[in-house]
Write a protein that holds these residues in place. Structure first.
Motif, PDB file in Angstrom:
ATOM      1  N   UNK A   1      -2.867   1.817 -13.823  1.00 57.20           N
ATOM      2  CA  UNK A   1      -4.217   1.535 -13.329  1.00 57.20           C
ATOM      3  C   UNK A   1      -4.407   0.055 -13.008  1.00 57.20           C
ATOM      4  N   UNK A   2      -4.010  -0.811 -13.943  1.00 58.19           N
ATOM      5  CA  UNK A   2      -4.161  -2.252 -13.731  1.00 58.19           C
ATOM      6  C   UNK A   2      -3.262  -2.739 -12.591  1.00 58.19           C
ATOM      7  N   UNK A   3      -2.038  -2.211 -12.550  1.00 55.78           N
ATOM      8  CA  UNK A   3      -1.113  -2.628 -11.499  1.00 55.78           C
ATOM      9  C   UNK A   3      -1.629  -2.222 -10.122  1.00 55.78           C
ATOM     10  N   UNK A   4      -2.176  -1.010 -10.025  1.00 56.85           N
ATOM     11  CA  UNK A   4      -2.708  -0.549  -8.738  1.00 56.85           C
ATOM     12  C   UNK A   4      -3.872  -1.446  -8.296  1.00 56.85           C
ATOM     13  N   UNK A   5      -4.725  -1.821  -9.244  1.00 58.88           N
ATOM     14  CA  UNK A   5      -5.865  -2.688  -8.916  1.00 58.88           C
ATOM     15  C   UNK A   5      -5.383  -4.065  -8.458  1.00 58.88           C
ATOM     16  N   UNK A   6      -4.382  -4.622  -9.145  1.00 57.29           N
ATOM     17  CA  UNK A   6      -3.844  -5.929  -8.764  1.00 57.29           C
ATOM     18  C   UNK A   6      -3.243  -5.886  -7.364  1.00 57.29           C
TER      19      UNK A   6
ATOM     20  N   UNK B   1       0.828  -1.203   0.000  1.00 53.25           N
ATOM     21  CA  UNK B   1       0.000   0.000   0.000  1.00 53.25           C
ATOM     22  C   UNK B   1       0.866   1.260   0.000  1.00 53.25           C
ATOM     23  N   UNK B   2       1.891   1.301   0.848  1.00 50.71           N
ATOM     24  CA  UNK B   2       2.754   2.477   0.919  1.00 50.71           C
ATOM     25  C   UNK B   2       3.501   2.692  -0.377  1.00 50.71           C
ATOM     26  N   UNK B   3       3.932   1.605  -1.002  1.00 50.74           N
ATOM     27  CA  UNK B   3       4.634   1.726  -2.273  1.00 50.74           C
ATOM     28  C   UNK B   3       3.723   2.194  -3.395  1.00 50.74           C
ATOM     29  N   UNK B   4       2.502   1.640  -3.451  1.00 52.01           N
ATOM     30  CA  UNK B   4       1.582   1.995  -4.522  1.00 52.01           C
ATOM     31  C   UNK B   4       1.104   3.444  -4.422  1.00 52.01           C
ATOM     32  N   UNK B   5       0.881   3.904  -3.186  1.00 52.52           N
ATOM     33  CA  UNK B   5       0.336   5.247  -3.002  1.00 52.52           C
ATOM     34  C   UNK B   5       1.418   6.286  -2.711  1.00 52.52           C
ATOM     35  N   UNK B   6       2.685   5.819  -2.625  1.00 56.08           N
ATOM     36  CA  UNK B   6       3.806   6.721  -2.353  1.00 56.08           C
ATOM     37  C   UNK B   6       3.536   7.591  -1.122  1.00 56.08           C
ATOM     38  N   UNK B   7       2.995   6.952  -0.093  1.00 57.90           N
ATOM     39  CA  UNK B   7       2.574   7.676   1.105  1.00 57.90           C
ATOM     40  C   UNK B   7       2.975   6.871   2.338  1.00 57.90           C
TER      41      UNK B   7
END
Length: 349
Positions: A250-255, A97-103
């Motif tokens: 988009x697809x990577x974030x969903x996966x 989650x932290x990696x995907x949202x850069x947060x």
């Protein structure tokens, strides 16, 4: 290789290879895992634990009571395995989650997975559906909460990442309100104490069946995240740069969201709500081993498993009445997280 007298987390990253750090973390976890069998109201020495385990593979004369084997294999082993599995799953989900949202403040709770799972469990307890009903309902509603947040975020035309976080918070609040309503309507002498205790988190009733129920969803989710590890590394760049490198963001974030939610919901279904693991551990792992998901993901899993086993040892042995796991992770996690932030001079990457 010369060892320095003082090793900060940044020094460890610079001084040792990531694979060596991973190896040392694995040894640390193995030591914690084995020694945890000695902790409890029934005294068992580490030598006896090793002999009992060895007797399952070697011909060793039994010089210990049968009750000791029962305690190790029927009582402590399911609980220790459950703590390891839940800790690893929450930590890896938080890392993703932290990696995907850069947060750095994102955790498995942020998209409503924990709130949805809590509502599912409260509903199952209110309907007297039993242990498997609680697990199934918490899993289904945890997953549904995240999917609802994702679908709503698609309606927002700008800044999809921020939209997903905000809708996750809103959906989580909605599901938490539903849980509060169920607690208000529940029988105060029967259902309410059960719901309240479950929501505080505990592994006291964990069995091998519970571990197996959670194991396969967590395994599937972690494998998927590891397969896409290099693409998640690319997501640390801007959206345009990631797309220019051939990553369908988009697809990577969903996966990644589906995989992380699968792991989180499966964990919550057997342990209840256990906070701070998915927020704290990724920071510690990143400071020890660096930001590369190739090593960061397994490091987070190992540290998360070791951390929750240690916390569960405290929960079941520090007083005559067991302390809820979620309460302890908050008490330990909050000040430790502040300490990590104060020592992290290079910022979050």
């Amino acid at each position: 290789m010369q060892l320095k007298t003082h090793l900060s987390p940044q020094t460890i990253v610079q001084e040792f290879s990531p694979n060596f750090v991973l190896f040392m973390l694995a040894i640390m976890f193995a030591a914690i895992f084995i020694s945890s069998f000695c902790i409890g109201r029934y005294d068992i020495s580490i030598l006896q634990v090793i002999k009992i385990f060895a007797s399952k593979f070697l011909s060793i004369q039994q010089d210990w009571p049968n009750a000791m084997e029962t305690v190790i294999f029927k009582v402590r082993m399911p609980r220790i395995l459950g703590a390891s599995l839940v800790g690893a799953a929450l930590a890896m989900a938080g890392t993703a989650y932290q990696g995907m949202f850069k947060n750095p403040l994102v955790s498995p709770d942020i998209l409503g997975a924990s709130s949805g799972a809590g509502l599912g469990a409260a509903l199952a307890i209110s309907l007297s559906l039993g242990v498997y009903g609680i697990q199934l309902m918490s899993f289904i509603l945890g997953f549904a909460a995240v999917m609802l947040a994702y679908v709503i975020s698609l309606k927002v035309p700008r800044d999809r990442t921020l939209a997903l976080v905000l809708t996750g918070i809103l959906v989580g609040t909605l599901f938490s309100s539903g849980t509060s309503l169920l607690k208000y309507l529940a029988d105060p002498y029967d259902k309410l104490p059960t719901i309240t205790f479950w929501l505080m988190g505990s592994l006291s009733t964990t069995s091998f069946n519970d571990v197996m129920v959670a194991f396969f969803p967590i395994l599937i989710g972690s494998i998927i995240l590891y397969i896409f590890r290099w693409r998640i590394n690319v997501m640390s760049l801007s959206e345009d740069e990631a797309r220019s490198l051939g990553v369908e963001t988009g697809k990577l974030r969903l996966i990644a969201i589906i995989s992380s939610t699968l792991m989180t919901s499966a964990s919550v279904s057997i342990s209840g709500l256990v906070g701070w693991v998915g927020l704290l551990v990724p920071h510690l792992a990143r400071m020890l081993i660096g930001p590369d998901f190739h090593t960061l993901l397994p490091a987070s899993g190992i540290i998360g498993a070791a951390y929750l086993v240690l916390v569960d040892n405290i929960a079941r042995s520090s007083s005559s009445v067991e302390i809820p796991l979620g309460v302890l992770t908050s008490i330990i996690g909050a000040p430790f997280f502040l300490l990590l932030l104060s020592r992290q001079k290079g910022g979050w990457k």
